[in-house]
Design an enzyme around this catalytic site. Structure first.
Site, PDB file in Angstrom:
ATOM      1  N   SER A 147      22.924 -18.004  44.717  1.00 34.35           N
ATOM      2  CA  SER A 147      22.935 -16.944  43.723  1.00 34.35           C
ATOM      3  C   SER A 147      24.088 -17.155  42.737  1.00 34.35           C
ATOM      4  O   SER A 147      24.159 -18.171  42.064  1.00 34.35           O
ATOM      5  CB  SER A 147      23.020 -15.579  44.414  1.00 34.35           C
ATOM      6  OG  SER A 147      22.856 -14.530  43.501  1.00 34.35           O
ATOM      7  N   ASP A 212      11.541 -12.635  44.000  1.00 35.68           N
ATOM      8  CA  ASP A 212      12.961 -12.288  43.856  1.00 35.68           C
ATOM      9  C   ASP A 212      13.101 -11.173  42.817  1.00 35.68           C
ATOM     10  O   ASP A 212      12.756 -11.345  41.652  1.00 35.68           O
ATOM     11  CB  ASP A 212      13.753 -13.522  43.412  1.00 35.68           C
ATOM     12  CG  ASP A 212      15.251 -13.351  43.550  1.00 35.68           C
ATOM     13  OD1 ASP A 212      15.746 -12.235  43.275  1.00 35.68           O
ATOM     14  OD2 ASP A 212      15.930 -14.324  43.912  1.00 35.68           O
ATOM     15  N   HIS A 241      15.365 -11.893  47.075  1.00 38.02           N
ATOM     16  CA  HIS A 241      16.682 -12.472  46.810  1.00 38.02           C
ATOM     17  C   HIS A 241      17.526 -12.629  48.067  1.00 38.02           C
ATOM     18  O   HIS A 241      18.477 -13.401  48.077  1.00 38.02           O
ATOM     19  CB  HIS A 241      17.427 -11.606  45.797  1.00 38.02           C
ATOM     20  CG  HIS A 241      18.611 -12.281  45.172  1.00 38.02           C
ATOM     21  ND1 HIS A 241      18.496 -13.400  44.368  1.00 38.02           N
ATOM     22  CD2 HIS A 241      19.943 -12.011  45.242  1.00 38.02           C
ATOM     23  CE1 HIS A 241      19.699 -13.783  43.965  1.00 38.02           C
ATOM     24  NE2 HIS A 241      20.584 -12.962  44.481  1.00 38.02           N
TER      25      HIS A 241
END
Length: 378
Positions: A147, A212, A241
């Site tokens: 991320s 996501d 996510h």
């Protein structure tokens, strides 16, 4: 103006756990630093590292006696080493690697305040520790960015011409693009990964969930399209996510990738052209990158963003001279890498996958605090 903009961006981009999930203590019998509330292990070193920005960050190093490669892991948002400790030790065990993880400035028990430039200094300090304290060579390191961690990972990757590989887990194109579908890079944007990825010289694995809700699936796909050295990506259908570690395909694909890059001879030579190109991303407005993005945007419009099968290859860049042995190894690995359908419902998780999945659930690990809901549903 630049400093003020960076400070403003930091308020929106960084979410360190508050309060931190752990404390630090010193074992009186051994003098070793420990992370509180986790199972104490002899194969884990905990330390404080000084960064060039004047901060002290906390890092942990997991030793695997059978490892030939080392993973330098930049974790996601809203997480710290207290939450990542078990994940790191399990990954080290099941992937057969040493693993260095660290907290960004302002995260966990690291002091200072988080910012884009501070995270770059943070990963640089962790890398320097691997080199100087543990004797790890650049060509034996795999950078793992999850991320927001894809930002510092790619910043370091473009500065290491002999790096073995890069893994991007739910990566972002840039900070601004997470919020708005802009088509160009603005000077005030942060983590301009879209401008840097074409200058990474080593194999890149991209992992992203098709559902996501925080960083759209298109981010991972576009970064993969822009890679020089593409490796078979892992698109997890239905993955969001925060739950990709729960899929059995996750560890299987990581194992396959690490096994593949282990067989690659280290990069011995990088041409002057390649070295010069590595300096270009700092300007973030390279015309060739703009053309590549434009082409990729066109491709994104022409096909649906689903977890369909992707055929990939370890592409050969003509501007770089590598040994014949390395090129033959890449081609061999490419031919053996068949695109998989990551939604095979009949496949059962192995015990190691179950252990890692249970661990993710138990710590409530999440980049933006969304795994708690996924865990409760599970």
């Amino acid at each position: 103006m630049g400093s003020a903009t960076s400070s403003m961006a930091a308020k929106f981009a960084f979410f360190p756990p508050d309060p931190p999930s752990y404390n630090l203590s010193v074992d009186e019998s051994t003098g070793k630093m420990r992370i509180s509330d986790v199972h104490q292990r002899e194969d884990v070193d905990v330390m404080k590292l000084s960064t060039k920005k004047g901060n002290e960050i906390v890092a942990m190093y997991v030793k695997n006696p059978s490892a030939s490669l080392t993973l330098l892991y930049s974790h996601g948002n809203a997480a710290d080493l207290g939450q990542m400790h078990h994940i790191f030790t399990e990954l080290s065990l099941h992937l057969g690697v040493n693993l260095m993880g660290y907290d960004y400035s302002g995260y966990g028990q690291s002091n200072g305040k988080p910012s884009e430039q501070d995270t770059y200094a943070d990963i640089e300090a962790a890398y320097k520790c691997l080199e100087e304290k543990y004797g790890v060579k650049e060509e034996d390191i795999i950078l793992y960015g999850q991320s927001v961690g894809s930002g510092p990972a790619l910043e370091l990757a473009i500065r290491l011409p002999h790096l073995r590989a890069v893994i991007l887990h739910s990566p972002i194109l840039s900070g601004l693009r997470v919020m708005y579908p802009v088509k160009r890079t603005f000077w005030f944007d942060i983590y301009k990964n879209i401008d840097k990825i074409p200058f990474v010289n080593c194999p890149v694995l991209v992992i992203h969930g098709t559902e996501d809700e925080v960083v759209d699936f298109s981010h991972g796909k576009q970064l993969w399209e822009l890679c020089r050295e593409k490796y078979e990506p892992l698109w997890l259908k239905g993955g969001n996510h925060c739950n990709l570690e729960l899929y059995p395909e996750y560890l299987k694909h990581l194992r396959k990738f690490i096994s593949a890059v282990e067989k690659l001879p280290p990069i011995q030579n990088v041409t002057e052209q390649g070295t010069d190109q590595q300096e270009c991303p700092s300007k973030t407005t390279d015309q060739n990158t703009e053309k590549a993005r434009s082409s990729t945007d066109h491709k994104e419009k022409s096909r649906p963003s689903t977890g369909q099968r992707e055929k990939s290859r370890l592409s050969t860049d003509k501007s770089r001279t590598s040994t014949d042995r390395r090129e033959k190894s890449r081609k061999s690995i490419d031919r053996s890498g068949k695109a998989r359908n990551s939604t095979d419902q009949t496949e059962r998780a192995r015990n190691s996958f179950d252990r890692l999945g249970d661990m993710v659930r138990s710590v409530g690990l999440c980049n933006v605090d969304c795994l708690k809901q996924a865990a409760s549903e599970a």
